[in-house]
Design a protein around this motif. Structure first.
Motif, PDB file in Angstrom:
ATOM      1  N   PRO A  22       0.828  -1.219   0.000  1.00 49.39           N
ATOM      2  CA  PRO A  22       0.000   0.000   0.000  1.00 49.39           C
ATOM      3  C   PRO A  22       0.858   1.262   0.000  1.00 49.39           C
ATOM      4  O   PRO A  22       0.941   1.978   0.998  1.00 49.39           O
ATOM      5  N   ASP A  23       1.480   1.541  -1.147  1.00 49.83           N
ATOM      6  CA  ASP A  23       2.427   2.654  -1.205  1.00 49.83           C
ATOM      7  C   ASP A  23       1.792   3.984  -1.583  1.00 49.83           C
ATOM      8  O   ASP A  23       2.445   5.025  -1.545  1.00 49.83           O
ATOM      9  N   GLN A  24       0.507   3.953  -1.980  1.00 52.83           N
ATOM     10  CA  GLN A  24      -0.189   5.177  -2.355  1.00 52.83           C
ATOM     11  C   GLN A  24      -1.573   5.197  -1.712  1.00 52.83           C
ATOM     12  O   GLN A  24      -1.929   4.304  -0.954  1.00 52.83           O
ATOM     13  N   ASN A  25      -2.369   6.220  -2.017  1.00 54.86           N
ATOM     14  CA  ASN A  25      -3.662   6.344  -1.342  1.00 54.86           C
ATOM     15  C   ASN A  25      -4.589   5.196  -1.737  1.00 54.86           C
ATOM     16  O   ASN A  25      -4.570   4.722  -2.878  1.00 54.86           O
ATOM     17  N   PRO A  26      -5.423   4.729  -0.791  1.00 56.57           N
ATOM     18  CA  PRO A  26      -6.271   3.557  -1.015  1.00 56.57           C
ATOM     19  C   PRO A  26      -7.245   3.710  -2.177  1.00 56.57           C
ATOM     20  O   PRO A  26      -7.561   2.721  -2.853  1.00 56.57           O
ATOM     21  N   GLU A  27      -7.757   4.921  -2.418  1.00 53.81           N
ATOM     22  CA  GLU A  27      -8.711   5.132  -3.505  1.00 53.81           C
ATOM     23  C   GLU A  27      -8.099   4.769  -4.850  1.00 53.81           C
ATOM     24  O   GLU A  27      -8.724   4.089  -5.684  1.00 53.81           O
ATOM     25  N   LYS A  28      -6.855   5.203  -5.079  1.00 52.00           N
ATOM     26  CA  LYS A  28      -6.186   4.894  -6.339  1.00 52.00           C
ATOM     27  C   LYS A  28      -5.926   3.397  -6.449  1.00 52.00           C
ATOM     28  O   LYS A  28      -6.122   2.794  -7.514  1.00 52.00           O
ATOM     29  N   LEU A  29      -5.494   2.773  -5.356  1.00 53.54           N
ATOM     30  CA  LEU A  29      -5.198   1.345  -5.384  1.00 53.54           C
ATOM     31  C   LEU A  29      -6.458   0.524  -5.651  1.00 53.54           C
ATOM     32  O   LEU A  29      -6.424  -0.434  -6.429  1.00 53.54           O
ATOM     33  N   ASN A  30      -7.568   0.900  -5.034  1.00 54.04           N
ATOM     34  CA  ASN A  30      -8.809   0.143  -5.243  1.00 54.04           C
ATOM     35  C   ASN A  30      -9.281   0.247  -6.691  1.00 54.04           C
ATOM     36  O   ASN A  30      -9.762  -0.735  -7.271  1.00 54.04           O
ATOM     37  N   ARG A  31      -9.153   1.419  -7.287  1.00 57.40           N
ATOM     38  CA  ARG A  31      -9.547   1.573  -8.688  1.00 57.40           C
ATOM     39  C   ARG A  31      -8.646   0.742  -9.593  1.00 57.40           C
ATOM     40  O   ARG A  31      -9.117   0.006 -10.472  1.00 57.40           O
ATOM     41  N   LEU A  32      -7.336   0.842  -9.364  1.00 58.33           N
ATOM     42  CA  LEU A  32      -6.372   0.114 -10.188  1.00 58.33           C
ATOM     43  C   LEU A  32      -6.608  -1.386 -10.126  1.00 58.33           C
ATOM     44  O   LEU A  32      -6.713  -2.059 -11.163  1.00 58.33           O
ATOM     45  N   VAL A  37      -8.219  -6.929 -11.719  1.00 54.79           N
ATOM     46  CA  VAL A  37      -8.942  -8.174 -11.436  1.00 54.79           C
ATOM     47  C   VAL A  37      -9.785  -8.572 -12.642  1.00 54.79           C
ATOM     48  O   VAL A  37      -9.768  -9.732 -13.092  1.00 54.79           O
ATOM     49  N   ALA A  38     -10.532  -7.621 -13.203  1.00 53.53           N
ATOM     50  CA  ALA A  38     -11.371  -7.916 -14.365  1.00 53.53           C
ATOM     51  C   ALA A  38     -10.530  -8.366 -15.559  1.00 53.53           C
ATOM     52  O   ALA A  38     -10.896  -9.307 -16.279  1.00 53.53           O
ATOM     53  N   VAL A  48     -10.533 -14.155  -9.771  1.00 56.33           N
ATOM     54  CA  VAL A  48      -9.431 -13.394  -9.173  1.00 56.33           C
ATOM     55  C   VAL A  48      -9.995 -12.493  -8.081  1.00 56.33           C
ATOM     56  O   VAL A  48     -11.060 -11.886  -8.251  1.00 56.33           O
ATOM     57  N   GLN A  49      -9.299 -12.412  -6.961  1.00 59.61           N
ATOM     58  CA  GLN A  49      -9.731 -11.565  -5.847  1.00 59.61           C
ATOM     59  C   GLN A  49      -8.590 -10.640  -5.445  1.00 59.61           C
ATOM     60  O   GLN A  49      -7.448 -11.084  -5.255  1.00 59.61           O
ATOM     61  N   TYR A  50      -8.892  -9.345  -5.307  1.00 63.95           N
ATOM     62  CA  TYR A  50      -7.918  -8.388  -4.768  1.00 63.95           C
ATOM     63  C   TYR A  50      -8.071  -8.334  -3.258  1.00 63.95           C
ATOM     64  O   TYR A  50      -9.166  -8.110  -2.737  1.00 63.95           O
ATOM     65  N   VAL A  51      -6.985  -8.541  -2.543  1.00 59.31           N
ATOM     66  CA  VAL A  51      -6.986  -8.552  -1.082  1.00 59.31           C
ATOM     67  C   VAL A  51      -6.088  -7.419  -0.583  1.00 59.31           C
ATOM     68  O   VAL A  51      -4.860  -7.525  -0.634  1.00 59.31           O
ATOM     69  N   PRO A  52      -6.653  -6.305  -0.118  1.00 57.83           N
ATOM     70  CA  PRO A  52      -5.811  -5.211   0.375  1.00 57.83           C
ATOM     71  C   PRO A  52      -5.111  -5.583   1.672  1.00 57.83           C
ATOM     72  O   PRO A  52      -5.609  -6.409   2.443  1.00 57.83           O
ATOM     73  N   VAL A  53      -3.940  -4.998   1.898  1.00 58.86           N
ATOM     74  CA  VAL A  53      -3.184  -5.228   3.137  1.00 58.86           C
ATOM     75  C   VAL A  53      -2.933  -3.885   3.797  1.00 58.86           C
ATOM     76  O   VAL A  53      -2.970  -2.836   3.152  1.00 58.86           O
ATOM     77  N   VAL A  54      -2.631  -3.921   5.094  1.00 57.69           N
ATOM     78  CA  VAL A  54      -2.527  -2.666   5.850  1.00 57.69           C
ATOM     79  C   VAL A  54      -1.183  -1.984   5.702  1.00 57.69           C
ATOM     80  O   VAL A  54      -1.079  -0.764   5.816  1.00 57.69           O
ATOM     81  N   ASP A  55      -0.118  -2.768   5.480  1.00 56.94           N
ATOM     82  CA  ASP A  55       1.193  -2.156   5.335  1.00 56.94           C
ATOM     83  C   ASP A  55       2.131  -3.105   4.603  1.00 56.94           C
ATOM     84  O   ASP A  55       1.747  -4.224   4.221  1.00 56.94           O
ATOM     85  N   TYR A  56       3.375  -2.668   4.390  1.00 58.69           N
ATOM     86  CA  TYR A  56       4.332  -3.451   3.627  1.00 58.69           C
ATOM     87  C   TYR A  56       4.623  -4.794   4.293  1.00 58.69           C
ATOM     88  O   TYR A  56       4.694  -5.842   3.646  1.00 58.69           O
ATOM     89  N   THR A  57       4.799  -4.760   5.622  1.00 59.13           N
ATOM     90  CA  THR A  57       5.112  -5.989   6.353  1.00 59.13           C
ATOM     91  C   THR A  57       3.988  -7.003   6.224  1.00 59.13           C
ATOM     92  O   THR A  57       4.228  -8.210   6.085  1.00 59.13           O
ATOM     93  N   ALA A  58       2.744  -6.518   6.264  1.00 58.21           N
ATOM     94  CA  ALA A  58       1.590  -7.419   6.144  1.00 58.21           C
ATOM     95  C   ALA A  58       1.573  -8.110   4.793  1.00 58.21           C
ATOM     96  O   ALA A  58       1.173  -9.279   4.688  1.00 58.21           O
TER      97      ALA A  58
END
Length: 284
Positions: A22-32, A37-38, A48-58
């Motif tokens: 998650p190196d940028q704002n969540p809105e941009k990542l969710n759109r991308l 996925v499609a 295909v499923q996109y699974v967001p994570v809270v930080d780099y370590t996660a």
């Protein structure tokens, strides 16, 4: 970690679980990643499923634990993930990742001037300075490496340490506000925010661009053939490198990645990142 990852869908088909640091704002990542996925579902013929994570370590931990199948890592986190996940494979990188750069920025009241020689980084001694995430290649690892080449160590910043903002956008905002006098971040994020007009260039300015280094790349689990029953690694590589600016959705995805194409990549390209990671104690 965010949305629970599914190994199989309602019809019992294996689900390809993808994620990204998650190196940028969540809105941009969710759109991308919604678009990606499609695209991957269409090209691969699997759910295909996109699974967001809270930080780099996660992201690294979830990959090591087998909860993620394909992850967009930075240079350092990709190396960390592969070392902790035997058999993991580098799939692809962007056309810009073979020689990526970081930028050093400074607040107008810092007294810092543009740098033309790496040795001039000594001017940062005694300044309030922020990196991004502690595990960021472009926001911490390589900036710290270049600072060390100039003889500057984190304990020489104001307060005896550097700050860690957590992301490139956060570093930019902290320096722009004057909370920190200087910081380092991903050059692509800096250039994008300047183009968007979302940076107050009267308050913050670019003072140095680093030499190039290998950075972001896709890493896939080594056991995907067992789960999907096909040469999934080759199919993934073909799907990603097949994204084209001539296709509307492909062009949008590539644009959000800040690239014109994905290209094949190998683990060997990231050997310098592993060596530097070991130097500063991020890889043991």
């Amino acid at each position: 970690m965010g949305t629970p990852a599914l190994q199989a869908d309602g019809d019992g088909r294996a689900v390809l679980r993808i994620s990204a640091i998650p190196d940028q704002n969540p809105e941009k990542l969710n759109r991308l990643y919604g678009l990606l996925v499609a695209e991957l579902e269409e090209r691969l013929g699997v759910p295909v499923q996109y699974v967001p994570v809270v930080d780099y370590t996660a992201a690294v931990t979830a990959f090591r634990n087998g909860d993620l199948d394909l992850v967009w890592f930075g240079g350092l986190t990709g190396v960390q993930a592969r070392l902790q996940s035997p058999g993991a494979q580098v799939v692809a990188q962007r056309d810009i990742d073979a020689r990526f750069t970081s930028v050093f920025i400074a607040h107008r009241d810092s007294g810092l001037l543009p740098i033309t020689d790496i040795r001039e980084l000594v001017a940062l001694r005694g300044k309030r300075f922020s990196f991004g995430s502690e595990s960021s290649t472009s926001g911490r690892l390589m900036p710290q490496h270049f600072l060390a080449r100039a003889g500057v160590t984190p304990d020489q910043f104001a307060g005896g340490h550097a700050g860690f903002s957590g992301s490139h956008d956060s570093t930019l905002r902290l320096v722009e506000s004057g909370s920190y006098e200087a910081g380092a971040l991903n050059s692509q994020v800096w250039e994008s925010r300047v183009r968007e007009g979302s940076v107050d260039t009267d308050a913050v300015r670019l003072i140095w661009v680093t030499p190039g280094y290998p950075n972001y790349h896709w890493v896939a689990q080594g056991d995907l053939v067992r789960r999907f029953g096909t040469d999934i690694h080759s199919e993934l590589r073909h799907a990603l490198t097949g994204l084209s600016l001539d296709d509307p959705r492909g062009a949008t995805i590539l644009g959000l990645f800040g690239a014109t194409a994905f290209t094949p990549a190998t683990a060997a390209a990231y050997a310098p990142i592993e060596a530097i990671g070991r130097e500063i104690g991020k890889i043991r």
